[in-house]
Design a protein around this motif. Structure first.
Motif, PDB file in Angstrom:
ATOM      1  N   GLU A   1     -20.869  33.798  37.343  1.00 24.28           N
ATOM      2  CA  GLU A   1     -19.493  33.613  37.794  1.00 24.28           C
ATOM      3  C   GLU A   1     -19.410  32.481  38.814  1.00 24.28           C
ATOM      4  O   GLU A   1     -18.435  31.712  38.826  1.00 24.28           O
ATOM      5  CB  GLU A   1     -18.986  34.922  38.398  1.00 24.28           C
ATOM      6  CG  GLU A   1     -17.485  34.975  38.601  1.00 24.28           C
ATOM      7  CD  GLU A   1     -17.018  36.328  39.091  1.00 24.28           C
ATOM      8  OE1 GLU A   1     -15.794  36.532  39.140  1.00 24.28           O
ATOM      9  OE2 GLU A   1     -17.874  37.171  39.422  1.00 24.28           O
ATOM     10  N   ALA A   2     -20.429  32.365  39.642  1.00 18.85           N
ATOM     11  CA  ALA A   2     -20.441  31.283  40.636  1.00 18.85           C
ATOM     12  C   ALA A   2     -20.561  29.926  39.960  1.00 18.85           C
ATOM     13  O   ALA A   2     -19.868  28.971  40.335  1.00 18.85           O
ATOM     14  CB  ALA A   2     -21.596  31.503  41.612  1.00 18.85           C
ATOM     15  N   PHE A   3     -21.428  29.812  38.961  1.00 20.23           N
ATOM     16  CA  PHE A   3     -21.549  28.539  38.240  1.00 20.23           C
ATOM     17  C   PHE A   3     -20.210  28.147  37.617  1.00 20.23           C
ATOM     18  O   PHE A   3     -19.801  26.987  37.666  1.00 20.23           O
ATOM     19  CB  PHE A   3     -22.616  28.647  37.145  1.00 20.23           C
ATOM     20  CG  PHE A   3     -24.022  28.504  37.645  1.00 20.23           C
ATOM     21  CD1 PHE A   3     -24.354  27.542  38.578  1.00 20.23           C
ATOM     22  CD2 PHE A   3     -25.033  29.326  37.165  1.00 20.23           C
ATOM     23  CE1 PHE A   3     -25.654  27.399  39.039  1.00 20.23           C
ATOM     24  CE2 PHE A   3     -26.340  29.208  37.617  1.00 20.23           C
ATOM     25  CZ  PHE A   3     -26.649  28.236  38.551  1.00 20.23           C
ATOM     26  N   LEU A   4     -19.539  29.109  37.014  1.00 21.83           N
ATOM     27  CA  LEU A   4     -18.261  28.830  36.369  1.00 21.83           C
ATOM     28  C   LEU A   4     -17.214  28.406  37.394  1.00 21.83           C
ATOM     29  O   LEU A   4     -16.431  27.483  37.165  1.00 21.83           O
ATOM     30  CB  LEU A   4     -17.801  30.079  35.611  1.00 21.83           C
ATOM     31  CG  LEU A   4     -16.668  29.902  34.603  1.00 21.83           C
ATOM     32  CD1 LEU A   4     -17.013  28.838  33.574  1.00 21.83           C
ATOM     33  CD2 LEU A   4     -16.365  31.220  33.918  1.00 21.83           C
ATOM     34  N   ALA A   5     -17.202  29.070  38.545  1.00 21.12           N
ATOM     35  CA  ALA A   5     -16.215  28.752  39.576  1.00 21.12           C
ATOM     36  C   ALA A   5     -16.516  27.431  40.274  1.00 21.12           C
ATOM     37  O   ALA A   5     -15.615  26.787  40.814  1.00 21.12           O
ATOM     38  CB  ALA A   5     -16.162  29.875  40.603  1.00 21.12           C
ATOM     39  N   ILE A   6     -17.766  27.005  40.278  1.00 21.00           N
ATOM     40  CA  ILE A   6     -18.123  25.722  40.885  1.00 21.00           C
ATOM     41  C   ILE A   6     -17.715  24.566  39.982  1.00 21.00           C
ATOM     42  O   ILE A   6     -17.112  23.582  40.423  1.00 21.00           O
ATOM     43  CB  ILE A   6     -19.628  25.660  41.188  1.00 21.00           C
ATOM     44  CG1 ILE A   6     -19.970  26.556  42.380  1.00 21.00           C
ATOM     45  CG2 ILE A   6     -20.077  24.224  41.466  1.00 21.00           C
ATOM     46  CD1 ILE A   6     -21.459  26.705  42.633  1.00 21.00           C
ATOM     47  N   HIS A   7     -18.055  24.676  38.699  1.00 19.88           N
ATOM     48  CA  HIS A   7     -17.822  23.564  37.783  1.00 19.88           C
ATOM     49  C   HIS A   7     -16.453  23.611  37.100  1.00 19.88           C
ATOM     50  O   HIS A   7     -16.036  22.619  36.499  1.00 19.88           O
ATOM     51  CB  HIS A   7     -18.937  23.522  36.738  1.00 19.88           C
ATOM     52  CG  HIS A   7     -20.290  23.298  37.317  1.00 19.88           C
ATOM     53  ND1 HIS A   7     -20.654  22.120  37.926  1.00 19.88           N
ATOM     54  CD2 HIS A   7     -21.377  24.121  37.402  1.00 19.88           C
ATOM     55  CE1 HIS A   7     -21.909  22.216  38.358  1.00 19.88           C
ATOM     56  NE2 HIS A   7     -22.362  23.408  38.053  1.00 19.88           N
ATOM     57  N   ASP A   8     -15.769  24.739  37.179  1.00 25.31           N
ATOM     58  CA  ASP A   8     -14.439  24.851  36.603  1.00 25.31           C
ATOM     59  C   ASP A   8     -13.604  25.800  37.459  1.00 25.31           C
ATOM     60  O   ASP A   8     -13.246  26.893  37.034  1.00 25.31           O
ATOM     61  CB  ASP A   8     -14.528  25.355  35.164  1.00 25.31           C
ATOM     62  CG  ASP A   8     -13.170  25.349  34.476  1.00 25.31           C
ATOM     63  OD1 ASP A   8     -12.416  24.388  34.679  1.00 25.31           O
ATOM     64  OD2 ASP A   8     -12.864  26.324  33.758  1.00 25.31           O
ATOM     65  N   PRO A   9     -13.327  25.424  38.699  1.00 24.58           N
ATOM     66  CA  PRO A   9     -12.693  26.356  39.640  1.00 24.58           C
ATOM     67  C   PRO A   9     -11.238  26.638  39.313  1.00 24.58           C
ATOM     68  O   PRO A   9     -10.505  25.763  38.847  1.00 24.58           O
ATOM     69  CB  PRO A   9     -12.822  25.621  40.979  1.00 24.58           C
ATOM     70  CG  PRO A   9     -12.859  24.174  40.604  1.00 24.58           C
ATOM     71  CD  PRO A   9     -13.582  24.108  39.294  1.00 24.58           C
ATOM     72  N   LEU A  10     -10.833  27.866  39.568  1.00 22.14           N
ATOM     73  CA  LEU A  10      -9.423  28.222  39.447  1.00 22.14           C
ATOM     74  C   LEU A  10      -8.618  27.689  40.627  1.00 22.14           C
ATOM     75  O   LEU A  10      -7.446  27.367  40.491  1.00 22.14           O
ATOM     76  CB  LEU A  10      -9.279  29.746  39.382  1.00 22.14           C
ATOM     77  CG  LEU A  10      -9.872  30.447  38.154  1.00 22.14           C
ATOM     78  CD1 LEU A  10      -9.834  31.949  38.349  1.00 22.14           C
ATOM     79  CD2 LEU A  10      -9.118  30.054  36.899  1.00 22.14           C
ATOM     80  N   SER A  11      -9.267  27.621  41.781  1.00 23.38           N
ATOM     81  CA  SER A  11      -8.603  27.164  42.996  1.00 23.38           C
ATOM     82  C   SER A  11      -9.656  26.636  43.949  1.00 23.38           C
ATOM     83  O   SER A  11     -10.863  26.805  43.731  1.00 23.38           O
ATOM     84  CB  SER A  11      -7.831  28.314  43.648  1.00 23.38           C
ATOM     85  OG  SER A  11      -8.734  29.333  44.070  1.00 23.38           O
ATOM     86  N   THR A  12      -9.200  26.019  45.019  1.00 24.38           N
ATOM     87  CA  THR A  12     -10.129  25.528  46.031  1.00 24.38           C
ATOM     88  C   THR A  12     -10.885  26.676  46.685  1.00 24.38           C
ATOM     89  O   THR A  12     -12.093  26.567  46.948  1.00 24.38           O
ATOM     90  CB  THR A  12      -9.359  24.731  47.101  1.00 24.38           C
ATOM     91  OG1 THR A  12      -8.672  23.650  46.476  1.00 24.38           O
ATOM     92  CG2 THR A  12     -10.303  24.169  48.147  1.00 24.38           C
ATOM     93  N   ALA A  13     -10.192  27.770  46.927  1.00 21.31           N
ATOM     94  CA  ALA A  13     -10.855  28.941  47.515  1.00 21.31           C
ATOM     95  C   ALA A  13     -11.910  29.501  46.576  1.00 21.31           C
ATOM     96  O   ALA A  13     -12.981  29.931  47.009  1.00 21.31           O
ATOM     97  CB  ALA A  13      -9.811  30.005  47.847  1.00 21.31           C
ATOM     98  N   ASP A  14     -11.620  29.480  45.285  1.00 21.25           N
ATOM     99  CA  ASP A  14     -12.573  29.926  44.271  1.00 21.25           C
ATOM    100  C   ASP A  14     -13.841  29.073  44.331  1.00 21.25           C
ATOM    101  O   ASP A  14     -14.965  29.580  44.299  1.00 21.25           O
ATOM    102  CB  ASP A  14     -11.903  29.811  42.902  1.00 21.25           C
ATOM    103  CG  ASP A  14     -12.693  30.503  41.810  1.00 21.25           C
ATOM    104  OD1 ASP A  14     -13.375  31.490  42.124  1.00 21.25           O
ATOM    105  OD2 ASP A  14     -12.615  30.058  40.646  1.00 21.25           O
ATOM    106  N   PHE A  15     -13.649  27.776  44.447  1.00 18.21           N
ATOM    107  CA  PHE A  15     -14.783  26.841  44.520  1.00 18.21           C
ATOM    108  C   PHE A  15     -15.623  27.095  45.768  1.00 18.21           C
ATOM    109  O   PHE A  15     -16.855  27.159  45.706  1.00 18.21           O
ATOM    110  CB  PHE A  15     -14.238  25.416  44.509  1.00 18.21           C
ATOM    111  CG  PHE A  15     -15.274  24.350  44.731  1.00 18.21           C
ATOM    112  CD1 PHE A  15     -16.041  23.890  43.679  1.00 18.21           C
ATOM    113  CD2 PHE A  15     -15.471  23.788  45.983  1.00 18.21           C
ATOM    114  CE1 PHE A  15     -16.994  22.904  43.870  1.00 18.21           C
ATOM    115  CE2 PHE A  15     -16.411  22.808  46.186  1.00 18.21           C
ATOM    116  CZ  PHE A  15     -17.174  22.360  45.123  1.00 18.21           C
TER     117      PHE A  15
END
Length: 898
Positions: free
Chosen positions: A284-298
């Motif tokens: 989930e972290a890899f996905l949120a880093i390379h394709d974030p839903l939001s800045t907070a997600d990243f």
């Protein structure tokens, strides 16, 4: 084809040019791609209708394709694709009138143009993101990002559930709403190169994620199973999965790609650690880093991977520390010789020295190896502590070796230790009037006093080498009364052997033979100690001086030469913040020497602008006055001569230099230079428009010629010293400088470490703005060692108020090495201060920051310690054990002593 983290990019990408570009960035496998982290995330793309467009500002909207045509470019070759789109329906939702715009694409590849033509056929619904411009009075988007929308209704909630296939075409999203959410999300920005852009890096990583998620689907009926991954032609021939980004639902939990990725990428952190720190699953972290839903997600995802790095690295360090204690060492309990040495010193030890010597004594008496890092300011008396430790080993019937980074320093250590042992033998007595004039803890004064008391002091040391006392029972390793009895016999004759790569063959062979005999002795060596020809079968202690200058493989070669692992003491004068040292050198016990010996006066530091002729003249006049008073002056330059393209000298590479070289072969390694050590510390400037180039660095030959022609130095003899000089020349130059025959020494950073001339009171450092703070602090420490007033002049061509000027002001404002180290880390980063081997510059650490993440590292260390206490072998945490093993195998240079 089954895709895993170990799958190579070349096996899944058809474009070899892109494969090569990614490889140049260190991205070879899918795992490398996922851990090639962006350095920031771009702001979300705002939704705007065409009538709300602002030229030059990115925007996103949906539209229908009115018409499309492909125009061959006869002159330039290739093709131009033009599509006219209308945002009428989307504009209504924005309460504005609809409008038209043109999309333009250029390509030399017919296959790519045909693929785009299929996607942008007349009547297609698309979601577009790009930067509008104006051409011939019409709004235009050049090479925008597009997503095709499936005709008809999608999922009721509008979420994207995979690639939609209708008829012979595949679509990127179910609905316009889902497409707009995806295309307007924050976009990560990567460190790119001239060979590959950030967008193409992002595209490649996202497609790796999609392929991994596809291989992770192992349950029938999954959404992703209904939408198999396929290869699509791209403009550059690279791979393309279902679309320009993995599925981007508002909630990761229901996302098919997220579910598949979790199956393909198991978590590393223990569940309890992850939950207590509110961290994401690794996939989930890899996905949120390379394709974030939001800045907070990243940011949350980056924090998760940063903590994972801290936990894995600290687990590896703690395991290394535990494993070392399973090894057998030679206990060294004989302290009689050490104590006699301390009593013979003509000055009292500081409280810090006594405490560290006692700690080392306790460690060396144990049956498992000591692992200790000794950090101390320049001139704080580390050499005395090291000699005490080596005499404890020799007094217990064993051997000790001190490894120095340069021949100059090794020879000085040899002379210092020999003189100290002469004092133990009674050559120097309490009736000698020269004792009262000694500077506390000053090895040079010890040598001078010993030589003045007995002209045969050095001969006596050589005689000791030729006729060592034999101790047949010392190599048994059994510590009983015999070892203590031997210590008294060792008191008067401890051979001190010098071993360097520059020695003549006959002398080198004699030194190697004496070491190989196993008789108790002290060996002072350079990198020659790491050679296969060096054998010390009774080695009980290894002392590494300036530890950051030696690779871990070199230190390990000494530890593994014998069946019994020697005790290890590594020393450094390079300032390292206490918190950073405690976390970064986690497998070592750490001691600090913070007290300076009595009699030392603060060094006054001045920044001198080179273009200020009046101030430069006053400085030279001041130096001439000190020379007339019988003192000495260093002048330091970063280059050897004007034609030297390597810009420097390798004999004492700076705080970031780690390398293997034999000291007799220094000239061929001039590329390891002061300029190389300091390049990272100065602001990046490149030749070209809008960026002024740096002025050339000053050279030793140039400055020596300029200074010798000044009226302030009329009648003063100059000498030069660089790594290019042979050993005999170096010895003669230093001797002439010490006795005043040549009171001004113009040198490279060869004098940075270990050169000890008490009469030196002034140091001038040219191009000081191009050095790191820690290296300037080291160089400044070459003066003021004789108890006299001392001055350091930093010659600068830095711009007023610029970063380089701010760094010099740190040096001018404090003599506290800890403050300087902290500032250096903030200015330069950990890699240049601690050295790549300890900073992560060449390790698997990509997100963890030595200073800023101290709290994270400390928390990870505490939790890792508790975990290892319950499960030392990590048998219950298979994934973590594998990550630790991979980290250790791939990052031997990170683990300081294992």
């Amino acid at each position: 084809m089954s895709i895993t983290l170990n799958t190579t990019m070349s096996s899944i990408m058809t474009n070899k040019r892109r494969v090569g570009a990614l490889k140049s960035l260190g991205v070879v496998t899918v795992g490398d791609a996922l851990t090639y982290y962006p350095f920031r995330v771009a702001d979300p793309v705002p939704l705007r209708a065409l009538r709300e467009a602002r030229i030059g500002e990115r925007m996103a909207f949906s539209a229908s394709v009115r018409s499309m045509r492909v125009v061959p470019m006869n002159v330039r070759r290739g093709y131009r694709l033009e599509a006219v789109v209308d945002d009428g329906d989307f504009a209504v939702s924005r309460h504005v009138a609809g409008a038209a715009a043109r999309l333009v694409f250029f390509s030399y590849k017919k296959q790519y143009v045909d693929w785009l033509s299929m996607r942008l056929r007349s009547g297609a619904i698309v979601v577009i993101a790009g930067e509008p411009s104006e051409f011939n009075g019409q709004l235009q988007f050049t090479h925008p990002e597009i997503m095709t929308v499936a005709p008809g209704s999608g999922p009721a909630d509008g979420e994207y559930s995979g690639v939609v296939q209708m008829s012979a075409l595949k679509y990127d999203t179910d609905t316009v709403e889902a497409g707009l959410r995806r295309i307007s999300r924050p976009r990560p920005v990567y460190h790119a190169s001239s060979r590959i852009s950030s967008e193409h890096i992002h595209e490649s990583i996202v497609q790796c994620i999609e392929l991994l998620a596809g291989t992770g689907q192992d349950l029938p009926g999954d959404a992703a199973t209904e939408a198999p991954q396929t290869m699509k032609p791209m403009e550059d021939g690279g791979i393309s999965g279902a679309g320009t980004a993995p599925a981007g639902a508002e909630s990761r939990s229901g996302n098919a790609v997220a579910v598949g990725l979790a199956r393909a990428i198991p978590d590393v952190l223990p569940e309890s650690v992850r939950e207590s720190n509110h961290l994401l699953h690794r996939a989930e972290a890899f996905l949120a880093i390379h394709d974030p839903l939001s800045t907070a997600d990243f940011k949350r995802a980056i924090g998760t991977m940063r903590y994972e790095e801290a936990f894995v690295s600290q687990t590896a360090l703690l395991q290394s520390r535990s494993n070392v204690r399973k090894d057998a060492a030679l206990p060294c309990a004989g302290v009689a010789l050490r104590d006699r040495f301390i009593e013979s010193l003509p000055f009292p030890l500081t409280g810090g020295q006594r405490e560290v010597i006692d700690d080392i004594g306790v460690d060396m008496a144990r049956e498992y190896p000591m692992q200790r890092l000794l950090q101390g300011e320049v001139g704080s008396g580390k050499t005395v502590v090291a000699v005490a430790a080596m005499l404890q080993a020799a007094g217990s019937g064993h051997q000790a070796v001190l490894v120095a980074p340069t021949q100059v320093l090794a020879e000085q250590h040899h002379a210092t230790i020999s003189a100290m042992l002469c004092a133990i033998d009674g050559v120097e007595t309490g009736d000698d009037p020269s004792r009262d004039a000694l500077s506390p803890n000053d090895p040079a004064d010890l040598i001078k006093a010993a030589e003045s008391a007995a002209d045969d002091g050095d001969a006596k040391g050589r005689a000791a080498v030729k006729h060592p006392v034999k101790h047949s029972g010392a190599r048994s390793g059994k510590q009983d009364g015999a070892a203590h009895a031997q210590s008294d016999a060792n008191t008067r004759h401890v051979p001190v052997i010098l071993l360097t790569g520059g020695m003549k063959l006959a002398a080198r062979r004699r030194a190697l033979a004496l070491a190989a005999s196993g008789d108790p002795c002290i060996i002072v060596a350079t990198h020659a100690a790491f050679s296969k020809t060096f054998q010390a079968p009774n080695l009980a202690l290894v002392v590494i001086d300036e530890q950051h200058r030696f690779g871990v493989e070199q230190r390990e070669s000494l530890r593994t030469k014998n069946d019994v692992v020697p005790h290890l003491l590594v020393m450094t004068a390079t300032p390292i913040p206490r918190t950073a040292a405690m976390t970064w050198f986690g497998d070592l016990d750490i001691s600090w020497l913070t007290e300076l010996p009595g009699g030392r006066k603060p060094i006054r530091t001045f920044i001198v602008p080179e273009d200020d002729g009046r101030m430069m003249g006053s400085m030279f006049a001041h130096i001439r006055g000190r020379i007339d008073a019988g003192e000495r002056a260093y002048v330091v330059c970063p280059r050897i001569d004007a034609d030297d393209e390597s810009d420097g000298d390798d004999d004492t590479s700076g705080a970031s230099q780690i390398g293997v070289y034999d000291d007799s072969d220094a000239y061929r390694r001039e590329s390891a230079t002061a300029a190389a050590n300091t390049a990272a510390s100065a602001p990046s400037q490149e030749d070209g428009d809008g960026a002024p180039s740096r002025p050339p660095l000053h050279s030793v030959a140039e400055i020596e010629h300029r200074l010798s022609s000044l009226p302030q130095f009329r009648g003063v003899r100059f000498a030069t010293l660089t790594g290019r000089d042979d050993d005999a020349t170096k010895q003669q130059v230093m001797a002439d400088f010490a006795d005043g025959a040549t009171p001004v020494l113009v040198a490279t950073t060869v004098i940075e470490v270990g050169v000890d001339v008490p009469q030196a009171s002034c140091i001038v450092i040219f191009d000081a703005d191009r050095y790191g703070l820690s290296q300037l602090h080291q160089l400044r420490g070459r003066v003021g060692r004789g108890g006299t007033d001392s001055w350091a002049f930093l010659i600068s061509r830095a711009e007023d108020g610029g970063p380089a000027q701010q760094r010099l002001q740190v040096i001018q404002g404090t003599l506290d090495g800890a403050q300087i180290a902290q500032a250096d880390l903030e200015f330069r980063g950990a890699g240049d201060v601690l050295g790549d081997a300890q900073s992560g510059g060449k390790s698997g650490l990509k997100l963890l920051r030595v200073v800023k993440d101290v709290k994270i590292i400390a928390d990870a260390r505490e939790r890792a310690g508790r975990l290892l206490a319950d499960d030392p072998d990590l048998s219950g945490e298979v994934e973590l054990a594998g990550a630790v093993l991979d980290f250790t195998r791939g990052n031997e240079t990170f683990l300081t002593s294992s």
